[in-house]
Motif scaffolding. Structure first.
Motif, PDB file in Angstrom:
ATOM      1  N   UNK A  45     -56.048 -30.692 -16.229  1.00 48.91           N
ATOM      2  CA  UNK A  45     -55.368 -29.983 -17.309  1.00 48.91           C
ATOM      3  C   UNK A  45     -54.492 -28.860 -16.767  1.00 48.91           C
ATOM      4  N   UNK A  46     -53.466 -28.518 -17.533  1.00 49.06           N
ATOM      5  CA  UNK A  46     -52.604 -27.382 -17.215  1.00 49.06           C
ATOM      6  C   UNK A  46     -52.459 -26.502 -18.446  1.00 49.06           C
ATOM      7  N   UNK A  47     -52.254 -25.220 -18.213  1.00 51.10           N
ATOM      8  CA  UNK A  47     -52.015 -24.255 -19.289  1.00 51.10           C
ATOM      9  C   UNK A  47     -50.622 -23.686 -19.095  1.00 51.10           C
ATOM     10  N   UNK A  48     -49.761 -23.938 -20.078  1.00 45.85           N
ATOM     11  CA  UNK A  48     -48.373 -23.500 -19.941  1.00 45.85           C
ATOM     12  C   UNK A  48     -47.734 -23.421 -21.323  1.00 45.85           C
ATOM     13  N   UNK A  49     -46.847 -22.467 -21.508  1.00 46.65           N
ATOM     14  CA  UNK A  49     -46.070 -22.332 -22.738  1.00 46.65           C
ATOM     15  C   UNK A  49     -46.951 -22.264 -23.976  1.00 46.65           C
ATOM     16  N   UNK A  50     -48.083 -21.551 -23.867  1.00 46.92           N
ATOM     17  CA  UNK A  50     -48.921 -21.318 -25.029  1.00 46.92           C
ATOM     18  C   UNK A  50     -49.843 -22.444 -25.397  1.00 46.92           C
ATOM     19  N   UNK A  51     -49.981 -23.442 -24.528  1.00 49.17           N
ATOM     20  CA  UNK A  51     -50.835 -24.579 -24.864  1.00 49.17           C
ATOM     21  C   UNK A  51     -51.471 -25.153 -23.601  1.00 49.17           C
ATOM     22  N   UNK A  52     -52.612 -25.839 -23.791  1.00 48.44           N
ATOM     23  CA  UNK A  52     -53.269 -26.582 -22.716  1.00 48.44           C
ATOM     24  C   UNK A  52     -53.016 -28.056 -22.954  1.00 48.44           C
ATOM     25  N   UNK A  53     -52.680 -28.784 -21.898  1.00 47.20           N
ATOM     26  CA  UNK A  53     -52.352 -30.198 -22.043  1.00 47.20           C
ATOM     27  C   UNK A  53     -52.903 -30.999 -20.884  1.00 47.20           C
ATOM     28  N   UNK A  54     -53.163 -32.302 -21.156  1.00 45.14           N
ATOM     29  CA  UNK A  54     -53.522 -33.235 -20.085  1.00 45.14           C
ATOM     30  C   UNK A  54     -52.422 -34.258 -19.861  1.00 45.14           C
ATOM     31  N   UNK A  55     -51.281 -34.044 -20.495  1.00 50.03           N
ATOM     32  CA  UNK A  55     -50.145 -34.946 -20.371  1.00 50.03           C
ATOM     33  C   UNK A  55     -49.987 -35.867 -21.553  1.00 50.03           C
ATOM     34  N   UNK A  56     -51.092 -36.107 -22.281  1.00 47.92           N
ATOM     35  CA  UNK A  56     -51.020 -36.989 -23.452  1.00 47.92           C
ATOM     36  C   UNK A  56     -51.370 -36.249 -24.743  1.00 47.92           C
ATOM     37  N   UNK A  57     -52.144 -35.218 -24.632  1.00 47.93           N
ATOM     38  CA  UNK A  57     -52.511 -34.420 -25.788  1.00 47.93           C
ATOM     39  C   UNK A  57     -52.474 -32.944 -25.404  1.00 47.93           C
ATOM     40  N   UNK A  58     -52.338 -32.080 -26.416  1.00 49.89           N
ATOM     41  CA  UNK A  58     -52.273 -30.648 -26.143  1.00 49.89           C
ATOM     42  C   UNK A  58     -52.903 -29.884 -27.291  1.00 49.89           C
ATOM     43  N   UNK A  59     -53.272 -28.625 -26.997  1.00 44.26           N
ATOM     44  CA  UNK A  59     -53.836 -27.744 -28.003  1.00 44.26           C
ATOM     45  C   UNK A  59     -53.384 -26.323 -27.680  1.00 44.26           C
ATOM     46  N   UNK A  60     -52.996 -25.591 -28.710  1.00 46.94           N
ATOM     47  CA  UNK A  60     -52.464 -24.241 -28.494  1.00 46.94           C
ATOM     48  C   UNK A  60     -53.579 -23.277 -28.136  1.00 46.94           C
TER      49      UNK A  60
END
Length: 654
Positions: A45-60
């Motif tokens: 996972x990465x945290x960037x631009x106000x959200x965490x994402x795994x490349x397919x889904x994200x959550x703020x």
């Protein structure tokens, strides 16, 4: 949890991000929460631009907090958190638009002088003959009563002892208060320093240097007696500097009043609120929690507004009259009340063996100590258990390998009693490095070595000079690298120059050994053979400050610092006479003018090391480079700042 609770959690994360390792901790907490929610490995996972994402889904971030985010870190866990790889940095190293630039350029920025409060009156100080110990005997304001808008004159009663013997003249307008001061007669009894001169202060420094007073700094081998007893040759020199004023653009000022809740409010530009807060509490005779300090843009600080002493008389005047008071200093009053950079005396010695190798070095430095006077709790202790002011000796504990190395810091009690010594841009290294780098040049010439190679040979990354994490990785080798870089930039020693023209070099580590900014400079100048006047034609500077966060801002800081160093090297210096500085305005105190600004070339060493400071290092290296260039051009060694034409001529004749 309600909205307020979510907001508090976000605020807590923001606070955490402002701490060492805080950004990493906040990112880790958010990634772990998202990984737990999705049942996946946090490593993906990465945290960037106000959200965490795994490349397919994200959550703020906000949604993660709303779902409940409860994560704490021990100190060990914080220290173990990994840094983002340097290659992944997206903002660091890029030019950015400063957040305060627009309001400064459009005139919308609010400075202390812009503060306004309903019902306020204006105050102008009338300063006593000495900084300490003066007493008001009588005030005659009969003539001032004819001035339209004049209100009254207040003799301050200061339980804190900050402004003894002060008188504040009040008016409906600033002009009225100012005009009234010309019609008011005050009879003072002066304090004990009324007859003190700069020569007296410097004589006291020499007396202290010749004694056993002072604190011995922690160096690898501080005992030097054996080295000097066995020396085949020795070198000794004294370096002196005059008192220096801040002359920041906006003279000091403050607006103070007691609000409807009984809380005292101060409105002023201030660099260190917690320093002056206890003093204000003592002056007003109220608990510190009954004072709120509202800070404005500084209008120039450079260390002057670290000491918020100018707020005290405004507060006392407001208390005396029961109204908001806006106290405004004139340029002359600002200069007289300045927390000046103390004059200094430094004695340096070096011991050589029969092969001309350095076996020992001593550096004894005496001056007024700002930290001792204003924040003694910040002073560490030396090897002899005596406290010392690091801001009056940093730089003397250099990174050269010189065998036994003794550094002694000495507080000049007469200076401390005559004025309130202050921190001024680059603090101690602004004058200690003048001595160190001039002396290293003298030592090179004494043993017949090239000054550049002599320095490089003694910048060895070994022992304490090997450096340490996090701020000083590489130690002396990084200082050697910037010196070599600036020599290449300037063509030092490789260029044929006209008679009376030369290039001088110097290198410093900017500020303190605990957070060094490796710095080097070369200065090209011409000396007028008839007047001794020095014209600086070009300055080259190289810096290793670790990772450069904001290139444009970094370059601006370095250029400004170098020009400040040039100004203090050739132009700036006042003197103490009758207990006060003699230069009160820019007619006699003449900083660098635009017409005298030389070409400047700045280079940064590419680095992935920890970023360190850039606001002051460039100031520290210019004066010694100038002194060394003057010697190269004329054979005259100048050991006093500022360097005047008369001083150069005197050195030529000696």
């Amino acid at each position: 949890m309600g909205p307020d609770g979510h907001r508090r959690q976000l605020v807590d994360l923001a606070k955490l991000a402002g701490l060492p390792s805080g950004g990493r901790a906040g990112r880790t907490a958010l990634i772990e929460a998202a990984a737990a929610k999705w049942g996946v490995d946090p490593a993906g996972l990465t945290a960037r631009d106000g959200a965490v994402t795994d490349g397919t889904q994200s959550i703020s971030y906000g949604d993660l907090v709303a779902e409940g985010l409860d994560r704490s870190f021990t100190e060990d866990e914080l220290a173990a958190l990994p840094l983002k790889p340097h290659a992944d940095l997206r903002l660091v190293g890029q030019d950015v638009h400063p957040l305060d630039l627009d309001t400064k350029t459009t005139g919308q920025a609010i400075y202390g002088l812009d503060a306004k409060v309903d019902g306020m009156v204006y105050g102008v100080p009338m300063l006593p003959p000495t900084r300490y110990g003066s007493k008001v005997n009588s005030v005659d304001d009969s003539a001032a009563k004819e001035v339209k808008g004049y209100l009254e004159t207040v003799v301050l009663d200061d339980p804190s002892g900050t402004v003894p013997g002060w008188v504040v003249v009040l008016g409906k307008t600033l002009h009225a208060a100012r005009m009234a001061t010309y019609e008011i007669s005050v009879d003072w009894t002066a304090g004990e320093t009324a007859d003190v001169s700069e020569d007296d202060i410097q004589a006291r420094s020499r007396e202290l240097i010749d004694s056993d007073a002072g604190s011995i700094l922690h160096t690898e081998q501080p005992e030097t007696r054996a080295a000097f007893d066995a020396a085949a040759e020795t070198l000794e020199a004294e370096y002196t500097t005059q008192s220096v004023l801040h002359f920041q653009m906006e003279p000091v000022n403050a607006t103070v009043f007691q609000n409807a809740d009984g809380v005292w409010e101060t409105h002023a530009g201030n660099q260190w609120q917690s320093l002056i807060l206890p003093t204000l509490a003592a002056a007003l005779e109220v608990p510190a929690d009954k004072i709120v300090m509202r800070s404005y843009m500084l209008g120039g600080g450079f260390g002057r507004r670290l000491n918020g002493d100018y707020i005290v008389p405004a507060a006392l005047a407001s208390k005396a009259v029961g109204k908001p008071v806006k106290l405004v200093f004139s340029r002359e009053e600002d200069a007289q009340f300045d927390s000046i950079r103390s004059p200094s005396v430094q004695k340096l010695r070096m011991a050589f063996d029969e092969g001309k190798a350095i076996t020992g070095m001593e550096h004894h430095a005496a001056a007024g100590w700002p930290t001792q006077v204003m924040a003694p709790g910040f002073m560490p202790k030396g090897v002899n258990e005596e406290p010392y002011d690091p801001f009056a000796i940093d730089g003397a504990d250099h990174w050269y390998s010189v065998g036994a190395h003794r550094v002694r810091a000495i507080s000049n009690d007469l200076a401390n009693a005559t004025f309130r010594p202050g921190w001024l841009r680059s603090v101690g290294p602004g004058w200690t490095n003048f001595a160190v780098e001039s002396f290293m040049d003298e030592a090179a010439h004494k043993v017949g070595a090239d000054p550049l190679q002599f320095r490089l040979d003694h910048l060895k990354a070994e022992g304490l000079n090997a450096g340490s994490a996090p701020n000083a990785v590489g130690g002396a080798s990084r200082q050697a690298a910037v010196l070599q870089r600036v020599a290449e930039m300037s063509g030092y020693g490789q260029t044929e120059l006209p008679e009376g023209t030369a290039i001088g070099i110097a290198t410093t580590f900017g500020q303190s050994r605990t957070m060094p900014t490796w710095t080097a400079a070369a200065v090209k100048l011409a000396v007028d053979a008839e007047t001794g006047d020095v014209a600086v034609e070009k300055m080259w500077l190289a810096f290793d400050c670790g990772t450069v966060v904001d290139p444009d801002g970094a370059r601006a800081q370095c250029e400004g610092a170098a020009l400040w160093g040039l100004s203090m090297a050739l132009h700036e210096g006042t003197r103490i006479e009758d207990g006060n500085v003699v230069d009160l305005n820019l007619g006699s105190y003449t900083p660098l003018r635009m017409v005298d600004v030389p070409q400047i070339e700045v280079a940064f060493v590419e680095s992935t090391e920890v970023p360190v400071g850039l606001g002051e290092p460039g100031t520290t290296v210019i004066a010694p480079a100038i002194a060394n260039a003057i010697f190269n051009a004329t054979g005259a060694r100048v050991r006093h700042l500022p360097i005047t034409g008369d001083a150069v001529l005197a050195a030529l004749e000696s």
